[in-house]
Design a protein around this motif. Structure first.
Motif, PDB file in Angstrom:
ATOM      1  N   ARG A  38       0.826  -1.197   0.000  1.00  0.00           N
ATOM      2  CA  ARG A  38       0.000   0.000   0.000  1.00  0.00           C
ATOM      3  C   ARG A  38       0.872   1.263   0.000  1.00  0.00           C
ATOM      4  O   ARG A  38       0.731   2.131  -0.850  1.00  0.00           O
ATOM      5  N   LYS A  42       1.555   3.747  -3.227  1.00  0.00           N
ATOM      6  CA  LYS A  42       1.216   5.164  -3.182  1.00  0.00           C
ATOM      7  C   LYS A  42       2.433   6.012  -3.540  1.00  0.00           C
ATOM      8  O   LYS A  42       2.338   6.951  -4.319  1.00  0.00           O
ATOM      9  N   TRP A 264      -5.942   7.857  -6.837  1.00  0.00           N
ATOM     10  CA  TRP A 264      -5.605   7.233  -5.550  1.00  0.00           C
ATOM     11  C   TRP A 264      -6.848   7.095  -4.675  1.00  0.00           C
ATOM     12  O   TRP A 264      -6.997   6.105  -3.962  1.00  0.00           O
ATOM     13  N   LEU A 267      -8.521   4.005  -5.595  1.00  0.00           N
ATOM     14  CA  LEU A 267      -7.832   2.812  -5.118  1.00  0.00           C
ATOM     15  C   LEU A 267      -7.937   2.684  -3.604  1.00  0.00           C
ATOM     16  O   LEU A 267      -7.763   1.610  -3.044  1.00  0.00           O
ATOM     17  N   ARG A 268      -8.218   3.823  -2.980  1.00  0.00           N
ATOM     18  CA  ARG A 268      -8.249   3.843  -1.519  1.00  0.00           C
ATOM     19  C   ARG A 268      -9.275   2.863  -0.956  1.00  0.00           C
ATOM     20  O   ARG A 268      -9.048   2.252   0.082  1.00  0.00           O
ATOM     21  N   VAL A 270     -10.175  -0.017  -2.196  1.00  0.00           N
ATOM     22  CA  VAL A 270      -9.542  -1.333  -2.249  1.00  0.00           C
ATOM     23  C   VAL A 270      -8.512  -1.444  -1.131  1.00  0.00           C
ATOM     24  O   VAL A 270      -8.452  -2.436  -0.391  1.00  0.00           O
ATOM     25  N   GLU A 271      -7.736  -0.385  -1.038  1.00  0.00           N
ATOM     26  CA  GLU A 271      -6.664  -0.355  -0.038  1.00  0.00           C
ATOM     27  C   GLU A 271      -7.233  -0.547   1.370  1.00  0.00           C
ATOM     28  O   GLU A 271      -6.730  -1.344   2.162  1.00  0.00           O
ATOM     29  N   TYR A 355       2.966  -4.631 -12.834  1.00  0.00           N
ATOM     30  CA  TYR A 355       2.028  -3.635 -12.307  1.00  0.00           C
ATOM     31  C   TYR A 355       2.637  -2.247 -12.159  1.00  0.00           C
ATOM     32  O   TYR A 355       1.973  -1.322 -11.751  1.00  0.00           O
TER      33      TYR A 355
END
Lengths: 401, 237
Positions: A38, A42, A264, A267-268, A270-271, A355
């Motif tokens: 994570r 980032k 971001w 994605l947060r 998911v994070e 990735y």
């Protein structure tokens, strides 16, 4: 002495203690692993592009534009005509511009058609410029500059010839066999998606697509997107609005920083879910530890009575249980961190290649220490159950014959 | 070390109106008055269920009977808080049980060190430990051995060493010989008395085995002391 007693007591019950350590280490491995990926994701995210004031492409979603122009993921929706690019690049507020033309690939790595300005003006990290590790930037139409990763993975050197393929993917039916490119330069590693592309001139891009090219200089017809650097950052919003509302070809201009943080944000979720799952796994393993201690206390009633007899107070027995739990936690954490280091060492190239996530820096970061502190506190709280049990038991019970 | 200095009175144990019942249970112990002079070597006879373990728990300060007057070595037990009581026990009272006197996974030396640890006085512990082992006729090589690896007889003798490591003024011994064979019992009692004999030291030796009574200067019987005792008593002591 209490620590020694706790240690010896754990050693005495090796079987169940090892299982407890194993379960704690597995859960910590998951948690630290998630945290690691994570934070690095980032980081590597935010360092992909810097110093670029606006990114402009055909009208699409801002995140899509960011993805294909910077991260080389996804596909552009439409191209921009060369004239439109020229018009915007000639605006007085614009200091420099980097055209980007996508669509070809080489063995799974994307080919980026661009200009010399790319090497001159593109920045990553905290404003670091691109540097060539070897050779020079492209000069001739059929010159190619390789990203560090591409050169390393495919084992290319200066002077090697490279055949591009039309479209993406590592296997293509349409290779531009007749127009091999020559490697003239290799970039220094940047730890960003820049490492994973091949850079050719826009003329080169035109040349491979023009079956009747005779070697003369070509004028590009279209490009995919372009990046702008402005004379003064104050003009950014003004120019952005101007581009977004201009008549003619529909364009979209985005601020890379804003789009990055939007991405971001997406994605947060998911994070956070990952972190939550990891936290629950840790909680489950701590409860397992608590059960292990509770059963051990049942087995150790006489031992506890003996400790009381020789003068151990309830508080010391409470501490003994807490120390045992903490020792299991620390051992579990050591196992988890060493396995994680080995795992990252193995997984790092894979993650980077597939990735674009670069894992750098040590595992023992301030954040992971903070996380460990929280887990230690959670262990203390969970261990209160057996520890208070012992405390109260020892007040009620006397010597046992 | 921080515990109050104990003013040693003439009586090692003085008690009045000592009654005790466990939670929601019948009264298991009721002794109106009793005292043991300092320096006594008392053989306390008591079959199981006679309340002897409860009495030992009260004497050691593991249990408290708040209404009773109970002074051990001149110290009123109910006047001490629980931490001070634990410290008092560690410093002044040694206890030897029938079995399980040692933490099995610690070495003999660590068992002794642990006992000393709770008094806060571990100074020249190793010297004291090896002296005690010598006095109890145990080899010095035992110090490093795990308690679980010792024979039963060795364990009981190390238990004496553990009980004596802090130089207590009172020793409570509860059926220490029932795991030993008959020849070893007398030897054990002799050894115990030899090492603890002093005009200041009080020994209370509880057993149902009257053959050992001959070693002791004083005798008492739980069944006479404890008014709550009944032959067909339904409680466990």
């Amino acid at each position: 002495m209490l620590v020694k007693l706790a240690w010896q007591s754990l050693m005495h019950r090796r079987g169940s203690v090892l299982l407890a350590i194993l379960s704690v280490s597995v859960s910590l491995f998951v948690l630290f692993g998630v945290e690691q990926i994570r934070s690095h994701a980032k980081d590597s995210f935010n360092r992909t592009v810097s110093g670029v004031d606006l990114i402009v492409g055909a009208r699409t979603g801002p995140i899509n534009l960011l993805l294909y122009s910077v991260f080389r993921m996804g596909s552009p929706s439409a191209n921009i005509s060369w004239q439109t690019y020229q018009r915007v690049a000639d605006e007085p507020a614009v200091a420099w511009s980097i055209p980007i033309s996508l669509g070809d690939s080489h063995k799974g790595y994307r080919v980026v058609g661009t200009s010399q300005d790319f090497f001159e003006h593109f920045r990553f990290g905290k404003g670091r410029p691109l540097e060539l590790a070897q050779g020079t930037a492209f000069d001739d139409t059929l010159d190619v500059v390789l990203g560090a990763e591409v050169a390393r993975k495919l084992g290319y050197d200066l002077g090697d010839s490279v055949v591009l393929a039309h479209g993406l993917g590592s296997t293509s039916f349409h290779n531009h066999d007749d127009r091999p490119f020559k490697v003239t330069g290799i970039l220094q590693p940047t730890g960003t998606p820049t490492d994973q592309a091949l850079y050719i001139s826009l003329q080169g891009m035109e040349a491979v697509h023009d079956r009747h090219w005779d070697g003369s200089a070509l004028e590009p017809q279209t490009i995919t997107a372009f990046m702008l650097g402005l004379n003064s950052p104050v003009k950014t919003f003004q120019l952005q609005r101007q581009i977004n509302t201009a008549r003619g070809e529909p364009l979209l201009a985005i601020l890379p920083g804003v789009a990055l943080s939007q991405l971001w944000q997406m994605l947060r979720v998911v994070e956070n879910i990952l972190l939550l799952v990891a936290a629950l796994v840790v909680l489950a393993s701590l409860l397992g530890l608590c059960i292990m201690l509770l059963t051990s206390i049942r087995e150790r009633r006489r031992e506890i009575a003996l400790l009381r007899t020789i003068g151990a107070g309830p508080l010391q027995l409470f501490l003994l249980i807490q120390i045992e739990a903490l020792l299991v936690l620390v051992l579990g954490a050591c196992v988890a961190l060493s396995v994680l280091s080995i795992g990252l060492w193995i997984a790092e190239p894979l993650l980077a290649a597939h990735y674009g996530v670069y894992l750098e820096g040590s595992i023992v970061s301030e954040q992971s220490m903070q996380l460990f502190g929280i887990i230690a506190a959670a262990t203390f709280v969970v261990t209160l159950i057996p520890a208070i049990g012992v405390y109260r038991e020892s007040l009620k019970r006397g010597l046992e014959a | 070390m921080n515990a109050p200095a104990v003013e040693l009175g003439e009586e090692a144990v003085a008690l009045e109106r000592l009654r005790y019942s466990y939670e929601r249970g019948a009264c298991v112990l009721d002794i109106p008055q009793w005292s043991i002079p300092k320096g006594s070597h008392l053989f306390l006879r008591g079959p199981s269920g006679s309340g002897k373990t409860t009495l030992l728990n009260l004497l050691a300060g593991m249990l408290v009977a708040p209404e009773a007057r109970l002074e051990v070595l001149g110290q009123s037990m109910s006047a001490l808080g629980s931490r001070r009581r634990d410290r008092f026990r560690a410093q002044h009272i040694g206890v030897v049980f029938q079995q399980f006197n040692l933490i099995p996974y610690l070495s003999v030396l660590d068992n002794l060190r642990l006992a000393a640890h709770f008094t806060g006085n571990t100074r020249d512990l190793e010297r004291r430990a090896s002296e005690l082992l010598a006095e109890l006729r145990l080899g010095q090589d035992l110090l490093q051995r795990k308690a679980a690896k010792l024979s039963v007889g060795q364990q009981q003798r190390v238990a004496i060493a553990r009980a004596l490591i802090n130089r207590p003024n009172m020793l409570l011994v509860d059926e220490p010989t029932s795991a030993l064979d008959p020849e070893a019992r007398d030897a054990f009692a002799e050894l115990l008395l030899q090492n603890f004999a002093s005009s200041d030291n009080t020994l209370i030796f509880v057993s149902h085995d009257t053959t050992l009574a001959a070693h002791f200067s004083q005798r008492a019987d739980m069944r006479e002391l404890n008014r709550a005792w009944r032959e067909e008593g339904s409680y466990a002591g």
